[in-house]
Enzyme design. Structure first.
Site, PDB file in Angstrom:
ATOM      1  N   ASP A  98       1.107  -1.035   0.438  1.00  0.00           N
ATOM      2  CA  ASP A  98      -0.371  -0.123   0.272  1.00  0.00           C
ATOM      3  C   ASP A  98       0.731   0.964  -0.020  1.00  0.00           C
ATOM      4  O   ASP A  98       2.198   1.115   0.446  1.00  0.00           O
ATOM      5  CB  ASP A  98      -0.898   0.115   1.101  1.00  0.00           C
ATOM      6  N   ASP A 136       0.347   5.343   1.327  1.00  0.00           N
ATOM      7  CA  ASP A 136       0.201   5.854   2.132  1.00  0.00           C
ATOM      8  C   ASP A 136       0.503   5.094   3.643  1.00  0.00           C
ATOM      9  O   ASP A 136      -0.845   3.934   3.810  1.00  0.00           O
ATOM     10  CB  ASP A 136      -1.507   6.739   2.290  1.00  0.00           C
TER      11      ASP A 136
END
Length: 218
Positions: A9, A11
């Site tokens: 991922d 953020d």
């Protein structure tokens, strides 16, 4: 089965743009006269833009064309803020782990709901460390549906059983579990506790130690 690929991922794992998202949503909320707090922004972690907007609106209804305009306005504000992003904004341990993955001959993909993911990793100076990018444009159903991670794995040419997903959001952990992936949760246990392995951050995490921990937790 051994891990041959990692799906990260963006953020909260590779960089922390949560503050930029908060400032952009807050600016939009202020313009609409809607109270919006940092705690409410935390609930948007890992949630696609449209669903985030609907949560921010708190039941207020607008025509679809207006919703599109509001999403575009928020994104415009966010893009203004991220122009300042540079390699110094990488979270501790992220570059080092990606470099180890590359050196070991394993594969790495980005799996982010953000439609700005490509621009962000280019500004961070790590685009060359990813073999594939799955972003907000890649699939119709976003997290907590597993589609984004399944797409990323397909781009890597690997089955989910040979990939580990690195996530910091509840929705992302749920998506990875639904897709049959090994899941590494980054952050507090109350948020990512369903992951197979939970770490406070990637700081000081080596590939060899990570693979060892995953083999134990499998």
């Amino acid at each position: 089965m051994s891990i041959k690929g990692f799906i990260f991922d963006l953020d909260g794992v590779v960089t922390d743009t949560a503050e930029y998202h908060y400032q952009a949503w807050k600016r939009l909320a202020d313009e609409l006269g809607i109270p919006f707090t940092r705690e409410e922004n935390e609930a948007l972690r890992g949630i696609p833009r449209r669903e985030s907007l609907l949560m921010l609106l708190k039941g207020r209804t607008y025509p679809e064309t207006t919703l599109d305009e509001l999403m575009e306005r928020k994104n415009r504000y966010y893009l203004e803020y991220i122009r300042a992003i540079s390699p110094r904004d990488l979270l501790p341990g992220a570059r080092e782990l990606l470099q180890e993955i590359r050196a070991a001959g394993l594969k790495a993909a980005l799996g982010s709901a953000s439609k700005n993911a490509r621009e962000v990793i280019e500004r961070l100076g790590i685009a060359d460390l990813f073999d594939a990018i799955a972003d907000g444009y890649s699939v119709t159903r976003q997290k907590p549906a597993p589609d984004l991670f399944l797409h990323a794995a397909a781009l890597l040419g690997l089955p989910p059983t040979e990939c580990a997903v690195v996530e910091d959001a509840t929705a992302g952990v749920e998506a990875a579990l639904a897709g049959g992936f090994t899941v590494i949760g980054i952050g507090p246990h109350e948020r990512v506790g369903r992951a197979h392995l939970v770490l406070p951050s990637l700081a000081g995490v080596s590939l060899s130690k990570l693979l060892e921990q995953l083999s134990v937790s499998a």
